[in-house]
Design an enzyme around this catalytic site. Structure first.
Site, PDB file in Angstrom:
ATOM      1  N   SER A  13       0.829  -1.212   0.000  1.00  0.00           N
ATOM      2  CA  SER A  13       0.000   0.000   0.000  1.00  0.00           C
ATOM      3  C   SER A  13       0.864   1.264   0.000  1.00  0.00           C
ATOM      4  O   SER A  13       0.502   2.276  -0.602  1.00  0.00           O
ATOM      5  CB  SER A  13      -0.994   0.005   1.163  1.00  0.00           C
ATOM      6  OG  SER A  13      -0.344   0.219   2.388  1.00  0.00           O
ATOM      7  N   MET A  90      10.564  -7.113   4.191  1.00  0.00           N
ATOM      8  CA  MET A  90      10.740  -7.798   5.473  1.00  0.00           C
ATOM      9  C   MET A  90      12.087  -8.520   5.590  1.00  0.00           C
ATOM     10  O   MET A  90      12.145  -9.678   6.003  1.00  0.00           O
ATOM     11  CB  MET A  90       9.603  -8.802   5.686  1.00  0.00           C
ATOM     12  CG  MET A  90       8.226  -8.172   5.630  1.00  0.00           C
ATOM     13  SD  MET A  90       7.981  -6.911   6.904  1.00  0.00           S
ATOM     14  CE  MET A  90       7.792  -7.975   8.322  1.00  0.00           C
ATOM     15  N   ARG A  91      13.140  -7.826   5.246  1.00  0.00           N
ATOM     16  CA  ARG A  91      14.449  -8.446   5.218  1.00  0.00           C
ATOM     17  C   ARG A  91      15.506  -7.389   5.572  1.00  0.00           C
ATOM     18  O   ARG A  91      15.365  -6.234   5.170  1.00  0.00           O
ATOM     19  CB  ARG A  91      14.698  -8.885   3.774  1.00  0.00           C
ATOM     20  CG  ARG A  91      15.273 -10.194   3.579  1.00  0.00           C
ATOM     21  CD  ARG A  91      15.099 -10.631   2.128  1.00  0.00           C
ATOM     22  NE  ARG A  91      13.987 -11.546   2.008  1.00  0.00           N
ATOM     23  CZ  ARG A  91      14.015 -12.784   2.450  1.00  0.00           C
ATOM     24  NH1 ARG A  91      15.099 -13.257   3.004  1.00  0.00           N
ATOM     25  NH2 ARG A  91      12.955 -13.562   2.333  1.00  0.00           N
ATOM     26  N   ASN A 107      13.776   3.738   4.806  1.00  0.00           N
ATOM     27  CA  ASN A 107      12.748   2.779   5.228  1.00  0.00           C
ATOM     28  C   ASN A 107      11.656   3.511   5.993  1.00  0.00           C
ATOM     29  O   ASN A 107      11.895   4.571   6.566  1.00  0.00           O
ATOM     30  CB  ASN A 107      13.393   1.718   6.131  1.00  0.00           C
ATOM     31  CG  ASN A 107      12.407   0.669   6.590  1.00  0.00           C
ATOM     32  OD1 ASN A 107      11.587   0.182   5.787  1.00  0.00           O
ATOM     33  ND2 ASN A 107      12.439   0.308   7.863  1.00  0.00           N
ATOM     34  N   HIS A 109       8.792   2.821   9.081  1.00  0.00           N
ATOM     35  CA  HIS A 109       8.500   1.864  10.154  1.00  0.00           C
ATOM     36  C   HIS A 109       7.313   2.366  10.979  1.00  0.00           C
ATOM     37  O   HIS A 109       7.256   3.556  11.321  1.00  0.00           O
ATOM     38  CB  HIS A 109       9.746   1.708  11.039  1.00  0.00           C
ATOM     39  CG  HIS A 109       9.566   0.685  12.109  1.00  0.00           C
ATOM     40  ND1 HIS A 109       9.622  -0.675  11.860  1.00  0.00           N
ATOM     41  CD2 HIS A 109       9.274   0.814  13.434  1.00  0.00           C
ATOM     42  CE1 HIS A 109       9.393  -1.327  12.984  1.00  0.00           C
ATOM     43  NE2 HIS A 109       9.179  -0.447  13.949  1.00  0.00           N
TER      44      HIS A 109
END
Ligand code: GRF
Length: 200
Positions: A13, A90-91, A107, A109
């Protein structure tokens, strides 16, 4: 115009919000590629709907993380990508990509870092019964959600807040904050951007 690659593992999304902002012209960027490590993830369907090229690449098909990332890096170099934008990837990023894109990987979060890093940040915040949580955008280093913070925005956790309602509030913030911050990072005049927004 600067070029970015968005990395996602799931729904995508945030990837879509970035793409919509780019189409609307509020974010001036060329989204050259979606990189997805999970074949079948909805992010890949979104890329198709948005007409954005996707590299679907499973780490399991490579002998090492370095080999997996080298393959991605080759594609990024081919496309002359300027910045890597993680959006639900997810890494942990390994040395291969970190060295090639030093200071150019960001990123998002779903917490006010350094609180609640890692998986299920929304669940962690609810469990801890804190009064507020939020969204943080940060540069990526070798740690888990540990790089220098670029921007954050807080959200109140109301009494009786459910996981679904909190997730919705957080996503609403993410979808406006990420394109806004990317525009500033990619096209802004100031070198270092430090934003702090008030509680909603
Ligand atoms: C977002 O909450 C983001 O903050 C976190 O993972 C989630 C990804 O959601 N890193 P989506 O795939 O963009 O919908």
């Amino acid at each position: 115009m600067k070029k970015i690659a968005v990395f996602a593992s799931g729904s995508g999304s945030n990837f879509q919000a970035i793409a919509v902002a780019a189409q609307a012209g509020t974010l001036n960027v060329d989204i050259s590629l979606l990189v997805c490590d999970k074949p079948g993830a909805f992010a890949v369907d979104r890329a198709e709907m948005l007409g954005i090229a996707a590299l679907v690449i499973s780490p399991k098909s490579y002998p090492s993380k370095a080999a997996y990332e080298a393959e991605i890096l080759q594609k990024l170099a081919e496309l002359e990508v300027d910045m890597v934008v993680l959006a639900g990837y997810m890494r942990l990023i390994g040395p291969t990509l970190l060295q090639a894109y030093e200071g150019k990987i960001v990123n998002i979060h779903p917490s006010l870092l350094p609180a609640f890093p890692g998986k299920d940040a929304i669940g962690q915040a609810l469990e801890a019964e804190v009064g507020k949580t939020g969204v943080t955008i940060h540069y990526v280093d070798e740690g888990m959600d540990t790089g220098p913070i670029i921007a954050s925005e807080a959200v109140e956790i109301a009494p009786g807040e459910t996981r679904e309602s909190l997730q919705k509030k957080i996503q609403r913030i993410e979808h406006s904050l990420y394109p806004e911050v990317l525009e500033e990072l990619l096209n802004g005049e100031e070198e270092a951007v430090q934003w702090e927004k008030s509680v909603h």
